[in-house]
Design a protein around this motif. Structure first.
Motif, PDB file in Angstrom:
ATOM      1  N   THR A 147      10.242 -25.807  20.682  1.00 29.42           N
ATOM      2  CA  THR A 147       9.128 -24.917  20.350  1.00 29.42           C
ATOM      3  C   THR A 147       9.766 -23.621  19.852  1.00 29.42           C
ATOM      4  O   THR A 147      10.996 -23.506  19.793  1.00 29.42           O
ATOM      5  N   ASN A 148       8.938 -22.620  19.535  1.00 24.84           N
ATOM      6  CA  ASN A 148       9.536 -21.338  19.146  1.00 24.84           C
ATOM      7  C   ASN A 148       9.939 -20.506  20.363  1.00 24.84           C
ATOM      8  O   ASN A 148      10.251 -19.323  20.241  1.00 24.84           O
ATOM      9  N   LYS A 149       9.992 -21.161  21.528  1.00 23.46           N
ATOM     10  CA  LYS A 149      10.436 -20.488  22.746  1.00 23.46           C
ATOM     11  C   LYS A 149      11.518 -21.275  23.482  1.00 23.46           C
ATOM     12  O   LYS A 149      12.069 -20.790  24.474  1.00 23.46           O
ATOM     13  N   LEU A 150      11.829 -22.484  23.019  1.00 21.06           N
ATOM     14  CA  LEU A 150      12.824 -23.324  23.689  1.00 21.06           C
ATOM     15  C   LEU A 150      13.799 -23.860  22.650  1.00 21.06           C
ATOM     16  O   LEU A 150      13.412 -24.619  21.763  1.00 21.06           O
ATOM     17  N   PHE A 151      15.081 -23.433  22.767  1.00 23.54           N
ATOM     18  CA  PHE A 151      16.097 -23.769  21.772  1.00 23.54           C
ATOM     19  C   PHE A 151      17.323 -24.397  22.445  1.00 23.54           C
ATOM     20  O   PHE A 151      17.708 -24.013  23.544  1.00 23.54           O
ATOM     21  N   TRP A 152      17.937 -25.333  21.722  1.00 18.39           N
ATOM     22  CA  TRP A 152      19.201 -25.924  22.179  1.00 18.39           C
ATOM     23  C   TRP A 152      20.147 -25.957  20.986  1.00 18.39           C
ATOM     24  O   TRP A 152      19.876 -26.625  19.986  1.00 18.39           O
ATOM     25  N   THR A 153      21.253 -25.236  21.096  1.00 21.38           N
ATOM     26  CA  THR A 153      22.233 -25.152  20.021  1.00 21.38           C
ATOM     27  C   THR A 153      23.584 -25.637  20.528  1.00 21.38           C
ATOM     28  O   THR A 153      24.065 -25.170  21.573  1.00 21.38           O
ATOM     29  N   THR A 154      24.189 -26.564  19.793  1.00 24.77           N
ATOM     30  CA  THR A 154      25.527 -27.043  20.110  1.00 24.77           C
ATOM     31  C   THR A 154      26.418 -26.824  18.897  1.00 24.77           C
ATOM     32  O   THR A 154      26.093 -27.264  17.792  1.00 24.77           O
ATOM     33  N   PHE A 155      27.531 -26.155  19.120  1.00 24.05           N
ATOM     34  CA  PHE A 155      28.443 -25.755  18.056  1.00 24.05           C
ATOM     35  C   PHE A 155      29.833 -26.264  18.415  1.00 24.05           C
ATOM     36  O   PHE A 155      30.360 -25.961  19.484  1.00 24.05           O
ATOM     37  N   ILE A 156      30.437 -27.053  17.525  1.00 21.42           N
ATOM     38  CA  ILE A 156      31.790 -27.570  17.719  1.00 21.42           C
ATOM     39  C   ILE A 156      32.681 -26.992  16.622  1.00 21.42           C
ATOM     40  O   ILE A 156      32.316 -27.020  15.449  1.00 21.42           O
ATOM     41  N   GLN A 157      33.854 -26.470  17.012  1.00 20.95           N
ATOM     42  CA  GLN A 157      34.764 -25.881  16.036  1.00 20.95           C
ATOM     43  C   GLN A 157      36.172 -26.442  16.251  1.00 20.95           C
ATOM     44  O   GLN A 157      36.808 -26.154  17.268  1.00 20.95           O
ATOM     45  N   TYR A 158      36.612 -27.240  15.281  1.00 22.88           N
ATOM     46  CA  TYR A 158      37.956 -27.822  15.285  1.00 22.88           C
ATOM     47  C   TYR A 158      38.796 -27.014  14.304  1.00 22.88           C
ATOM     48  O   TYR A 158      38.610 -27.081  13.091  1.00 22.88           O
ATOM     49  N   ASN A 159      39.719 -26.192  14.826  1.00 27.67           N
ATOM     50  CA  ASN A 159      40.473 -25.245  14.012  1.00 27.67           C
ATOM     51  C   ASN A 159      41.965 -25.495  14.193  1.00 27.67           C
ATOM     52  O   ASN A 159      42.560 -25.110  15.199  1.00 27.67           O
ATOM     53  N   GLU A 160      42.582 -26.140  13.189  1.00 28.66           N
ATOM     54  CA  GLU A 160      44.005 -26.445  13.282  1.00 28.66           C
ATOM     55  C   GLU A 160      44.871 -25.207  13.079  1.00 28.66           C
ATOM     56  O   GLU A 160      46.003 -25.155  13.572  1.00 28.66           O
ATOM     57  N   GLN A 161      44.369 -24.211  12.369  1.00 30.07           N
ATOM     58  CA  GLN A 161      45.186 -23.024  12.119  1.00 30.07           C
ATOM     59  C   GLN A 161      45.495 -22.279  13.415  1.00 30.07           C
ATOM     60  O   GLN A 161      46.613 -21.800  13.615  1.00 30.07           O
TER      61      GLN A 161
END
Length: 733
Positions: A669-683
């Protein structure tokens, strides 16, 4: 140099304007209501039938010479507690659905059908607020500074609903007067409305704005006339406590799992309707979005913006002082690796022309690096001059408490900065600019510890151009600032000329040749760097764009440099000279479609007679409005870099690395959020997973659950792990 700055100030003052407000003819009379309004997106309340209507919007893009073809009707009213707004956004292309990214708060303006309400309560054409929604009901709020700068990280308490009806969508909102900052008794406010309809490709505003500017540009606001002065809240105090529990473990050093049980408090106290006091005790910022990692091949530190709410109200007073790469104050230096014990910020308007910012923050100690407790203090005064310009003064002090030279080796007992600047903003925003002087004070440092700089911008419809000069002394030291480079003179000059097709059926919005030049000399005025870029860019009416450019560089290294920027011992020598060039191509697809794509490619020569290939792609797909999938994939290949070795053959260095960043946004909804962020950084040899659930159970009150993991690429051995549950509540007294 001082004479040059004085001359520039005189020139800037001479082109400032005292002319009356540009859009003075755009007037809206707002009447008080004594009937109740229910915020439900259905405009059947009696109060809406008695208001004036703002309509006949002006098209801003693709053309700015006619009225909008996508009608919008706006109504405003108020009572003793709320400012109410409603908008009927008619669709030119009917029953085709809306275009939005998701239901997440503070959406990207250009990627959503949306409506924004721009408020400028102080009539200074410089500072204001934005409240808006996308067509699915996601909220957006932010603060405007310097006439056009938007900070969307600001978050406050207000209420809204939307309804989509096929041939139109409806927005209805109530904004508490306690949320706003304004001068008591004033009966005229600056105001505008902005509408973006992606299906028709039309952006429009109520008060007319030339298309080269942003729709939030305060120089072009109309006027809202209050029937009676807006009420001043009798008490305006907000208490925002939090409680947090969590665990973390460092697997690399084998330490035991640590348990977190924290409580803290923020408070917002309206000293007056225009002046606010922010207080914090033991703040926690674990709910802040993770920074998006980028591949860094430069020799300097990257800049990441402030996201912490305590620092955001009137943040421009502190953070906008200086230039983008010469910031004497950068709030992310505070609380970096150590806790903040407490802090206070007083900011806002003393009167119509004078703004003030005062801040004091105390941090704790750190046994890991023998860091002493430190106190950070700041004072900023900003006086308006002419129609929209101002003069500012800043004092900064960083003081180490209970300082011991031996125990606290590596830290200064104090670091102080003083600065003043003149900010030019002409009445029409055609001319903007800045002239500034900064000086630092640190133990055992004397001479060449100052900055002087200026710039002037011409923001024309066809021609955009500017010139900027900087001098940063070798001993200039802003420990609370962001100044990645010292000991140089610099001249920068970007130029661009826009061509607008005259044929209405053209799919091109505008196309433009452009040129940028950045040249550096050291303090002995010996050339050390230059960069030249020759562009051609094309922007389409569907908001897609294509840019091609050729870049050439010269660098004489002032210190050893690892060309892979991975921390290698293979470094090019001090004083070595390097010339290289590249061809570059950027493409961004239209946001109208559910599938979006962006591409950036670069190929050419590199340091040490080497070669560099860099390819970056952004992909996105949305199941609107609930799910948005995106990914950035960046590949860098560095080859044939020659590292001279004394009495031996050159060492050949090569390296390639990936940065892969998928992201999943689920907005139930505009009040319930789920964010998943994956960052694979070889540098930087790191894999990061950050998953955050946010439930806004009441306006500005949240529950967060945040899970973070860091791994070593390849083996995927875990470095550290943390999970945090946090509860916040916004309580108005």
């Amino acid at each position: 140099m001082k004479k040059l700055l004085l001359l520039l100030s005189i020139i800037l003052i001479s082109i400032s304007s005292f002319s009356q407000k540009i859009n003075e003819s755009f007037q809206f009379n707002i009447k008080k209501t004594d009937t109740k309004i229910k915020i439900d997106g259905v405009l059947d309340d009696e109060a809406w039938s008695k208001t004036d209507i703002a309509k006949d919007f002006w098209m801003m893009t693709p053309m700015d010479t006619s009225q909008s073809l996508t009608p919008t009707e706006v109504r405003l009213t108020y009572d003793d507690n709320f400012l109410y707004i409603s908008a009927i956004c008619h669709e030119k292309i009917k029953n085709k659905g809306f275009v939005v990214e998701s239901l997440k708060r503070d959406f990207n303006f250009g990627n959503n059908d949306n409506f924004w309400f721009i408020l400028e309560p102080f009539n200074d054409l410089t500072n204001g607020f934005v409240f808006g929604v996308n067509a699915a009901g996601a909220q957006f709020d932010g603060i405007i500074s310097e006439g056009t700068n938007l900070n969307a990280n600001w978050d406050n308490k207000w209420f809204s609903e939307t309804k989509y009806l096929g041939d139109r969508w409806i927005f209805e909102a109530a904004i508490p007067f306690k949320t706003l900052r304004y001068k008591a008794g004033v009966t005229k406010w600056g105001m505008n409305f902005s509408r973006l309809d992606l299906k028709s490709g039309e952006k429009s505003t109520w008060a007319r704005i030339p298309r080269q500017y942003f729709s939030i540009t305060l120089a072009y606001t109309g006027t809202m006339n209050w029937e009676t002065p807006p009420p001043t809240p009798k008490s305006n105090i907000s208490i925002i406590p939090y409680a947090l529990g969590g665990t973390s473990k460092n697997f690399q050093d084998g330490s035991a799992t640590s348990i977190r049980r924290d409580v803290g408090l923020d408070a917002k106290i309206a000293v007056s309707s225009a002046l606010n006091l922010d207080l914090t005790v033991n703040p926690d910022f674990s709910q802040v979005d993770v920074d998006k990692q980028v591949t860094n091949l430069s020799r300097f530190e990257l800049f990441f913006p402030e996201r912490r709410q305590f620092f955001l109200e009137n943040a421009d007073l502190f953070n906008n002082f200086g230039l983008s790469s010469i910031r004497p104050f950068f709030s992310r230096r505070i609380g970096l690796g150590v806790p903040i014990n407490y802090g206070a910020r007083l900011s806002g308007k003393i009167n119509n022309n004078l703004r003030i910012g005062v801040m004091n923050i105390q941090t704790g100690t750190s046994d890991l690096d023998n860091r002493p407790g430190q106190n950070f203090s700041a004072l900023v005064l900003q006086q308006k001059v002419f129609s929209r310009s101002n003069i500012s003064m800043m004092l900064l002090n960083k003081q180490s408490l209970n300082y011991d030279e031996i125990i606290n080796k590596g830290y200064n007992q104090y670091n102080r900065n003083f600065g003043f600047e003149y900010n030019l903003a002409s009445a029409s925003n055609l001319w903007t600019g800045k002239a500034m002087y900064l000086k630092s004070y640190s133990p055992n440092t004397k001479g060449d510890d100052f900055v002087s700089a200026f710039n002037v911008y011409h923001n024309g419809l066809n021609f955009f151009g500017s010139i900027q000069y900087e001098y940063v002394g070798s001993n200039y030291n802003p420990e609370i600032g962001y100044v990645p480079r010292v000991g140089y003179h610099k001249i920068a000059m970007p130029l661009q000329y826009n061509f607008y097709p005259k044929q209405k059926e053209s799919i091109v919005q505008y196309h433009a040749p452009a040129f940028t030049s950045n040249t550096y000399w050291n303090t002995e005025k010996v050339l050390t760097d230059f960069q030249r870029q020759y562009y051609y860019l094309v922007t389409m009416k569907d908001r897609s764009s294509l840019t091609a450019y050729y870049e050439t560089n010269y660098i004489k290294l002032p210190r050893p440099f690892d060309p892979t920027n991975k921390g290698s011992d293979d470094k090019l020598a001090v004083g070595s000279e390097h010339r290289f060039s590249s061809f570059n191509l950027n493409y961004l697809s239209t946001p109208r479609k559910r599938y979006t794509f962006g591409f950036t490619g670069s190929y050419g020569s590199y340091f040490g007679d080497g070669k560099l290939l860099s390819i970056s792609s952004d992909f996105g797909y949305r199941f609107q409005p609930y799910v948005s999938l995106s990914a950035n994939i960046n590949y860098v290949d560095i080859s044939d870099v020659k590292i001279p070795v004394k009495d031996q053959a050159d060492k050949i260095v090569k390296s390639n690395f990936w940065l892969v960043s998928p992201k999943i946004d689920i907005t139930f909804t505009n009040k319930l959020f789920w964010t998943t962020f994956i960052q694979y950084n070889e540098q930087v040899q790191n894999v990061n997973i950050n998953s955050r659930v946010q439930w806004r159970y009441k306006p500005a009150s949240d529950i967060f659950l945040v899970y973070t993991d860091n791994y070593i690429p390849g083996s995927l051995n875990i470095k550290n792990r943390a999970i945090v549950l946090k509860f916040t509540y916004w309580w108005n007294l």
